[in-house]
Motif scaffolding. Sequence first.
Motif, PDB file in Angstrom:
ATOM      1  N   ILE A  11      -0.128  -0.510  -1.272  1.00 52.24           N
ATOM      2  CA  ILE A  11      -0.374  -0.417   0.229  1.00 52.24           C
ATOM      3  C   ILE A  11      -1.942  -0.906   0.236  1.00 52.24           C
ATOM      4  CG2 ILE A  11      -0.393   0.996   2.304  1.00 52.24           C
ATOM      5  CD1 ILE A  11       2.105   2.463   1.355  1.00 52.24           C
ATOM      6  N   HIS A  15      -3.597  -4.157   2.356  1.00 55.12           N
ATOM      7  CA  HIS A  15      -4.784  -4.078   3.238  1.00 55.12           C
ATOM      8  C   HIS A  15      -5.853  -5.209   2.839  1.00 55.12           C
ATOM      9  CE1 HIS A  15      -3.330  -1.232   6.254  1.00 55.12           C
ATOM     10  NE2 HIS A  15      -3.183  -0.643   5.354  1.00 55.12           N
ATOM     11  N   ILE A  16      -5.959  -5.039   1.494  1.00 52.92           N
ATOM     12  CA  ILE A  16      -7.112  -5.826   1.112  1.00 52.92           C
ATOM     13  C   ILE A  16      -6.526  -7.335   1.188  1.00 52.92           C
ATOM     14  CG2 ILE A  16      -8.445  -6.504  -1.096  1.00 52.92           C
ATOM     15  CD1 ILE A  16      -7.942  -3.834  -2.004  1.00 52.92           C
ATOM     16  N   TYR A  43       7.665  -2.838   4.761  1.00 54.29           N
ATOM     17  CA  TYR A  43       6.256  -2.043   5.147  1.00 54.29           C
ATOM     18  C   TYR A  43       5.147  -3.097   5.187  1.00 54.29           C
ATOM     19  CZ  TYR A  43       2.664   1.566   5.096  1.00 54.29           C
ATOM     20  OH  TYR A  43       1.709   2.414   5.362  1.00 54.29           O
ATOM     21  N   LEU A  47       3.133  -4.344   8.831  1.00 58.92           N
ATOM     22  CA  LEU A  47       1.877  -4.426   8.866  1.00 58.92           C
ATOM     23  C   LEU A  47       1.441  -5.744   9.404  1.00 58.92           C
ATOM     24  CD1 LEU A  47       0.273  -2.887   5.712  1.00 58.92           C
ATOM     25  CD2 LEU A  47      -0.164  -2.082   8.126  1.00 58.92           C
TER      26      LEU A  47
ATOM     27  N   HIS B 174      -8.168  -0.565   8.036  1.00 59.08           N
ATOM     28  CA  HIS B 174      -6.888  -0.183   7.582  1.00 59.08           C
ATOM     29  C   HIS B 174      -6.212   1.018   8.200  1.00 59.08           C
ATOM     30  CE1 HIS B 174      -8.486  -1.810   3.452  1.00 59.08           C
ATOM     31  NE2 HIS B 174      -8.736  -2.633   4.393  1.00 59.08           N
ATOM     32  N   ARG B 177      -4.689  -0.199  11.311  1.00 59.10           N
ATOM     33  CA  ARG B 177      -3.343  -1.044  11.076  1.00 59.10           C
ATOM     34  C   ARG B 177      -2.306  -0.077  11.170  1.00 59.10           C
ATOM     35  NH1 ARG B 177      -6.517  -5.678   8.434  1.00 59.10           N
ATOM     36  NH2 ARG B 177      -6.572  -4.398   6.550  1.00 59.10           N
ATOM     37  N   GLU B 178      -2.676   0.714  10.148  1.00 60.26           N
ATOM     38  CA  GLU B 178      -1.509   2.051   9.716  1.00 60.26           C
ATOM     39  C   GLU B 178      -1.194   2.583  10.896  1.00 60.26           C
ATOM     40  OE1 GLU B 178       0.170   2.670   6.970  1.00 60.26           O
ATOM     41  OE2 GLU B 178      -0.929   1.132   5.785  1.00 60.26           O
ATOM     42  N   ARG B 181       1.185   0.291  13.082  1.00 61.26           N
ATOM     43  CA  ARG B 181       2.241  -0.062  12.374  1.00 61.26           C
ATOM     44  C   ARG B 181       3.276   1.139  12.750  1.00 61.26           C
ATOM     45  NH1 ARG B 181       5.610   1.307   8.340  1.00 61.26           N
ATOM     46  NH2 ARG B 181       4.214   3.294   8.023  1.00 61.26           N
TER      47      ARG B 181
END
Lengths: 69, 187
Positions: A11, A15-16, A43, A47, B174, B177-178, B181
């Motif tokens: 995960i 993101h990276i 997943y 995103l 991050h 976004r999580e 989501r």
Amino acid sequence: MDKLDCNKEIIQLMHIYLDGDISMDDEAKLRKHLEDCSDCQKYFHELKRTITLVKSVEQVEALPTLLKR
Amino acid sequence: MDVIIKEKIRQVKKGDQAAYEDVVALFQNRIFQHCFRMLGNAHEAEDIAQEAFIRAYVNIHSFDDRRKFSTWLYRIATNLTIDHLRKRKPDYFLDAEVKGTDGLDMYSQLAAGDRLPEEEVQDMELQEYILQQISSLPPKYRSVIMLRYLEEFSLKEISDIMDIPLGTVKTRLHRGREALRKKLRHV
């Protein structure tokens, strides 16, 4: 609902990737994992879709009357 | 564009007020949109945006010409919105209408819970729903998400605007976004 069985590392790689910072090695690793894991595929798709949805928000119509008062 | 702004700022620093009016004209929509999305209220957004332009003008001599003016201006505006959100009385939130929703206040939102049934989601305008979800993020995540995806600043620029390290920008992005989501996956 969330299946986070797959390690946090994957995960984090997503993101990276989304930040445009991913190295070629890590990208290959992420790609390989996504081919094998449908949960992570889903997943990752969520995103990316989240970003698309956020970007789809149009400019609000209310116009400012700044410095006109 | 950048060259024009640089020149305008140079004139403002020399005391040319008309040049500053041009600068305001160039940025007022973007800054207003930014404040509006942060605050969810048009009147407050106007006040804060105006305050940002006044502060920028008053402090123009502390602006370093080697930097980007837009980044500096966004920093002033973002700080003002965050300060303003902090100062709001707690009960404000419960009475306030959520922007983009027709009379849907926080009470009905609380009643609905964070997982709206599929039909309710479809009944609402999708964009309004998305904006509402962005607004429900804590300010520090909301601002980073907005600066990145709605104003399209780079991570480095966001780091300058928010005056936080690049690593912190990434962490907030991050987490933002999580959070989104989870909120938007059923849309």
